[in-house]
Write an enzyme that holds these catalytic residues in place. Structure first.
Site, PDB file in Angstrom:
ATOM      1  N   TYR A 152       1.210   3.820   0.109  1.00 54.44           N
ATOM      2  CA  TYR A 152       1.195   2.406  -0.250  1.00 54.44           C
ATOM      3  C   TYR A 152       0.522   2.197  -1.609  1.00 54.44           C
ATOM      4  O   TYR A 152       1.063   1.506  -2.488  1.00 54.44           O
ATOM      5  CB  TYR A 152       0.463   1.606   0.832  1.00 54.44           C
ATOM      6  N   LYS A 156       2.144   0.753  -5.224  1.00 53.33           N
ATOM      7  CA  LYS A 156       1.653  -0.411  -5.957  1.00 53.33           C
ATOM      8  C   LYS A 156       1.284  -0.059  -7.404  1.00 53.33           C
ATOM      9  O   LYS A 156       1.353  -0.926  -8.289  1.00 53.33           O
ATOM     10  CB  LYS A 156       0.475  -1.038  -5.213  1.00 53.33           C
TER      11      LYS A 156
END
Length: 255
Positions: A152, A156
């Site tokens: 994750y 990002k």
């Protein structure tokens, strides 16, 4: 009044940004990953211009969304808000591509490449991106043991790289990234400490405001203020490697 398209706007920060923009008098196009979610979005955001449906965890789904948006004309701004969180396991809807990468990185890349160029692009990142390094040799986590949090956080970071690459390449488009803070959405969890309302304000501001700072490009923001991103995000070689890999994986060229 601006026309704004927001991905992943059936709940969470995307829905909150949609409601905020509608309340300010802007025209907003919503997005849900399927017909059911799209109906939920329309019911929850009274006054929206409409909604498009498509599963952003697949290349075909992202292409479908782009096609639907383009049929409605050119938008002033696109907010790339849809995201998969760090609790996700290594789920593959698109073969070989983890959904965290497909939704968080590949979909905004495809939509950026295929949707008629807006005046402004807004990419929702996360503060977690500060603590990771890009892994261009293993974007899809085929070589490493899976870590949902690291996958994750890396995704990002790639969102910021994408925003900065577009700002550098497309001089006629204002392209920025932001972190909304750790807020109590479905993704953030109930114990998140940051201001939930503030989590959606910067997206809407970057998409529509005439403030000088909001009309800048190639910036990284937190609560309507510039914040230093992970330094690697400004590296042109890394930006270009990401674009090349997204092109290879998706078959879609961002020129």
């Amino acid at each position: 009044m601006a026309c704004v398209f927001i991905t992943g706007s059936s709940d969470g920060l995307g829905l909150m940004a949609a409601r905020l923009l509608i309340g300010q008098g802007h025209e907003v196009l919503l997005h849900g990953r399927n017909e059911g979610r799209s109906c939920d979005a329309l019911a929850a955001a009274a006054g929206a211009q409409g909604v498009v449906s498509g599963d952003l965890s697949t290349v075909a789904g992202a292409r479908t969304v782009a096609d639907q948006v383009n049929k409605l004309g050119r938008f002033d701004a696109v907010i790339h808000n849809a995201g998969v969180g760090y609790r996700e396991g290594r789920v593959e809807i698109e073969p070989v591509v983890p959904s965290v990468f497909a939704v968080n990185v590949l979909a905004p890349y495809i939509l950026t490449a295929l949707i008629k160029r807006p005046d402004r692009l807004v990419y929702v990142s996360s503060g977690t991106h500060h603590g990771v390094r890009p892994r261009m040799d293993d974007l899809l986590w085929t070589k490493r043991s899976w870590s949902g949090f690291s996958a994750y956080a890396e995704s990002k970071l790639y969102d910021v790289l994408l925003a900065f690459a577009v700002a550098r390449r497309w001089k006629d488009v204002k392209s920025n990234a932001l972190e909304p803070g750790w807020v109590a959405t479905k993704m953030g969890g109930p114990s998140a400490p940051d201001d939930l309302h503030q989590g959606c304000v910067t997206q809407a501001w970057l998409a529509t405001s005439e403030d000088e700072l909001a009309r800048s490009t190639g910036g990284y923001f937190y609560h309507q203020r510039l914040r230093a991103p992970n330094p690697i995000a400004g590296d042109v070689t890394t930006q270009e490697k990401l674009l090349a890999e997204c092109h290879r994986i998706s078959g879609v060229l961002l020129d």
